[in-house]
Design an enzyme around this catalytic site. Structure first.
Site, PDB file in Angstrom:
ATOM      1  N   LYS A  31       1.146  -1.223  -0.324  1.00 53.72           N
ATOM      2  CA  LYS A  31       0.184  -0.064   0.514  1.00 53.72           C
ATOM      3  C   LYS A  31       0.830   1.260  -0.384  1.00 53.72           C
ATOM      4  O   LYS A  31       0.239   2.149  -0.365  1.00 53.72           O
ATOM      5  CB  LYS A  31      -1.083   0.052   1.191  1.00 53.72           C
ATOM      6  CG  LYS A  31      -2.341  -1.083   1.416  1.00 53.72           C
ATOM      7  CD  LYS A  31      -2.762  -0.926  -0.002  1.00 53.72           C
ATOM      8  CE  LYS A  31      -4.590  -1.746  -0.152  1.00 53.72           C
ATOM      9  NZ  LYS A  31      -5.340  -1.857  -1.125  1.00 53.72           N
TER      10      LYS A  31
ATOM     11  N   GLU B  23     -10.297   6.074   3.088  1.00 51.81           N
ATOM     12  CA  GLU B  23     -10.972   4.877   3.031  1.00 51.81           C
ATOM     13  C   GLU B  23      -9.710   3.794   3.597  1.00 51.81           C
ATOM     14  O   GLU B  23      -8.451   3.642   3.133  1.00 51.81           O
ATOM     15  CB  GLU B  23     -11.770   4.130   2.201  1.00 51.81           C
ATOM     16  CG  GLU B  23     -11.072   3.287   1.129  1.00 51.81           C
ATOM     17  CD  GLU B  23     -10.298   3.617   0.088  1.00 51.81           C
ATOM     18  OE1 GLU B  23     -10.069   5.218   0.312  1.00 51.81           O
ATOM     19  OE2 GLU B  23      -9.814   2.753  -0.622  1.00 51.81           O
TER      20      GLU B  23
ATOM     21  N   SER C 231       1.802  -9.716  -0.585  1.00 52.94           N
ATOM     22  CA  SER C 231       1.804  -8.052   0.051  1.00 52.94           C
ATOM     23  C   SER C 231       1.290  -7.480   0.489  1.00 52.94           C
ATOM     24  O   SER C 231       1.554  -5.676   0.840  1.00 52.94           O
ATOM     25  CB  SER C 231      -0.048  -7.397  -1.520  1.00 52.94           C
ATOM     26  OG  SER C 231      -0.654  -8.420  -0.140  1.00 52.94           O
TER      27      SER C 231
END
Lengths: 257, 394
Positions: free
Chosen positions: B85, B107, B374
């Site tokens: 991210k 969000e 991830s």
């Protein structure tokens, strides 16, 4: 002249919004003709949606109540058919694009036209995306209402040029809901519209008091009130017809001055 | 004219209040994505702040255990803040700063994107507010406190299902409220154009690194790339580089929750239908009237009823395939990777590991699978313990 254009030819229009099916469709069926009787010039019927991103908490909760009571698009079409036997007040559906698209746009418009809907307002379909529904609006004779916002600026000309019925002017930033003051220069916003096209302008978002409605009606051809009415519906539930109609009467007389 | 289409998907379905904001964003991105100074600044951050390039690790014990294809893990879990991210958050917050914005909002589901955005905002001196479903603030309580430590205000969203979908609703509402000084750092390859493209581009560094790292290690491209998919940002990030390489199979793993047959899942491609929501045309879990369905997954990051429009298009064209993995399978993979390789994966990434366990044994020993790992699993330890019936406190 369409029923929508006629609305604005008789003076300032008062346009109440209710969420269809709040608290149930039987109440909606009673409420719509009664509001027309009380002075509503055009009535917006919200089709409840699970995720109404342009709504504040008041209408969000109304959508949840309506869905919980079993309201569906099909049941609403049936209800509107029965409403149409009692009143010919112009009716606009206010709905997000997903309930229309998933129902099947062609089928949605056909059924909406059959039960006597005059116009459609879709807050999450901007001007650039309206090709998604415009062909069906034309085919079934339903007017697609364009929205402009305080941020629209140079977009106003383009939007106004391609508009029909009336323009829904969003008074403030943010989502729907009662506001103590409205700071946008509404007069300027509307004059930009009228420079581009001679089309009626109705203002919505945040209007709840007679004073606000009177002030807004100095600039606009119509005043839209949603959350303030939905609040009354929330408070009185199935017994909301009388208090809502009292409110509609007061607001209509405030702008008729 | 509708913009940002991927096949029949995508578009820009947002309220008029936001149209100038998304148009300005598109213009700014057009300018800065070709601006050498901006790109150099971002590249410098990747190298000196995030710790890129992330490792491409040969999982030898896993490969031997499964007895088929060679398995490599792309270690996005080793990035600063613990997931992929950060790649997007740094890119978007830097872009917002160049655009003259002073405040960012975001969000978050699992909290990984919220933490990454809070981190980038702290680094670049921006005000930051994050919206997170109430259910997720409960199951990812540590990440809430982590964001607060970073100077971010966290709002627990109590509307709807109180998960990621509702967090997106509330962040969009907040953006319409205050758009002049505020940029919405959308966390996945979803939402209105230009977000799906911007987020994909900022994440595509993952696939670019994999190409050169694997060429060096094996002298070839991967035969299969596997990634988990909620909105789909880590998957697009690793797929993008290989979309035009026909020999590379691309597999996205959706969350099947309690199982597709139970109805309690978040498997959008397997069970969803075309719709228009959260700014985009794509596939969604919904009913016949277009009401968005409640979804279920042990993974807060995959607990979303839609999927990015480019994935929807890759599914339509058959270029990528999408499979579904249950909570149970992902928990088993979570434990498997921990024990076998000493790497605790995020429960999201464990969905990709679970599919590799199924498919690798049927592939040849000369074939190579790359799993996008991830994120790291520290955030999930307490939730996994609870899943297994152990009450522990974070």
């Amino acid at each position: 002249m369409s029923r929508i254009s006629e609305v604005f030819s008789k003076g300032k229009a008062f346009i109440p919004f209710i969420t269809a099916g709040d608290p149930d469709l039987a109440t909606t069926e009673e409420l719509v003709p009664a509001m027309a009787e009380a002075g509503a010039d055009l009535i917006e019927l919200g089709i409840p949606f699970s995720d109404p991103i342009a709504e504040g908490i008041v209408i969000q909760e109304a959508d949840m109540r309506a869905l919980a009571s079993g309201t569906t698009t099909d049941k609403l079409f049936e209800t509107v058919k029965r409403i149409r036997k009692k009143t010919d007040v112009p009716l606009a559906f206010m709905t997000y694009i997903n309930p229309v698209f998933v129902y099947g746009s062609e089928r949605f418009f056909k059924n909406a036209a059959d039960c006597g809907i005059d116009a459609l307002i879709v807050p999450d379909m901007p001007f650039e995306e309206r090709a998604e529904l415009l062909p069906y609006c034309r085919k079934y004779g339903i007017e697609l209402i364009s929205l402009i916002a305080p941020t629209s600026r140079e977009r106003i000309r383009t939007i106004a040029s391609g508009s029909e019925g009336f323009i829904y002017c969003v008074s403030s930033m943010g989502v729907t809901g009662v506001r103590s003051e409205i700071n946008t220069d509404i007069g300027e916003m509307i004059s930009f519209v009228k420079e581009a096209k001679d089309i009626p302008c109705a203002i919505g978002f945040g209007i709840s008091t007679k004073e606000q409605a009177r002030e807004m009606s100095k600039h606009a051809d119509g005043v839209i009130v949603g959350s303030a009415i939905v609040k009354i519906a929330a408070k009185y539930g199935k017994d909301c017809v009388e208090p809502v109609c009292d409110y509609v009467r007061e607001m209509k007389s405030a702008i008729s001055g | 004219m509708s913009k940002g289409k991927f096949g029949q998907h995508g578009g820009q379905f947002v309220p008029e209040t936001l149209m100038n904001a998304v148009n300005e964003l598109e213009e700014a991105y057009e300018k800065y994505s070709h601006d050498q100074e901006f790109l150099a600044e971002l590249s410098d951050l990747h190298k000196k702040y995030t710790g890129r390039p992330s490792l491409l690790y040969y999982a030898e014990r896993m490969t031997e255990d499964l007895g088929g294809a060679k398995i490599y893990l792309k270690r996005e879990d080793l990035n600063h803040t613990g997931s992929h991210k950060i790649n997007n958050a740094l890119g978007q917050v830097l872009l917002a700063k160049k655009m003259g914005k002073t405040r960012v909002i975001a969000e978050t589901g699992a909290g990984q994107h919220g933490v990454a955005t809070a981190t980038a905002a702290a680094l670049m001196g921006m005000e930051c507010e994050v919206f997170m479903g109430k259910e997720d603030t409960d199951r990812q309580a540590l990440n809430v406190f982590r964001m607060e430590l970073l100077g971010t205000k966290v709002h627990a969203v109590t509307s709807g299902t109180q998960t990621l979908k509702d967090a997106v609703n509330e962040t969009m509402r907040e953006w319409t409220n205050r758009v002049a000084d505020t940029h919405y750092v959308l966390g996945s390859v979803m939402g209105p154009h230009p977000f799906p493209t911007i987020v994909r581009d900022f994440q595509s560094i993952i696939g670019k690194e994999v190409r050169s790292q694997l060429l060096e290690a094996e002298g070839k491209l991967p035969d299969m790339v596997i990634a988990c998919v909620g909105g789909g940002s880590n998957a697009m990030g690793i797929f993008h580089e290989f979309v035009n390489e026909a020999s590379v199979k691309l597999v996205g793993c959706e969350a099947a929750g309690h199982g597709i047959e139970t109805g309690k899942h978040a498997a959008t491609i397997s069970t969803g239908s075309p719709g228009i929501f959260h700014g985009m045309k794509s596939y969604f879990c919904q009913d016949e009237y277009g009401q968005i369905a409640p979804v279920f997954s042990i993974s807060a990051g995959l607990d979303y009823p839609g999927i990015g429009p480019e994935h929807a298009a890759l599914h339509d064209s058959g270029r990528a395939s999408y499979v579904s993995i249950t909570d149970q399978e992902s928990v088993e993979a979570f434990e498997y990777l921990s024990r076998l390789e000493g790497i605790i994966p995020a429960i999201e990434s464990a969905h990709a590991v679970a599919y590799a366990r199924k498919i690798a044994p049927s592939m040849g020993k000369d074939e190579v699978i790359v799993i996008n790992l991830s994120g790291r699993g520290d955030k999930d330890v307490a939730a996994i313990a609870r899943y297994k019936g152990v009450e522990i406190y974070e």
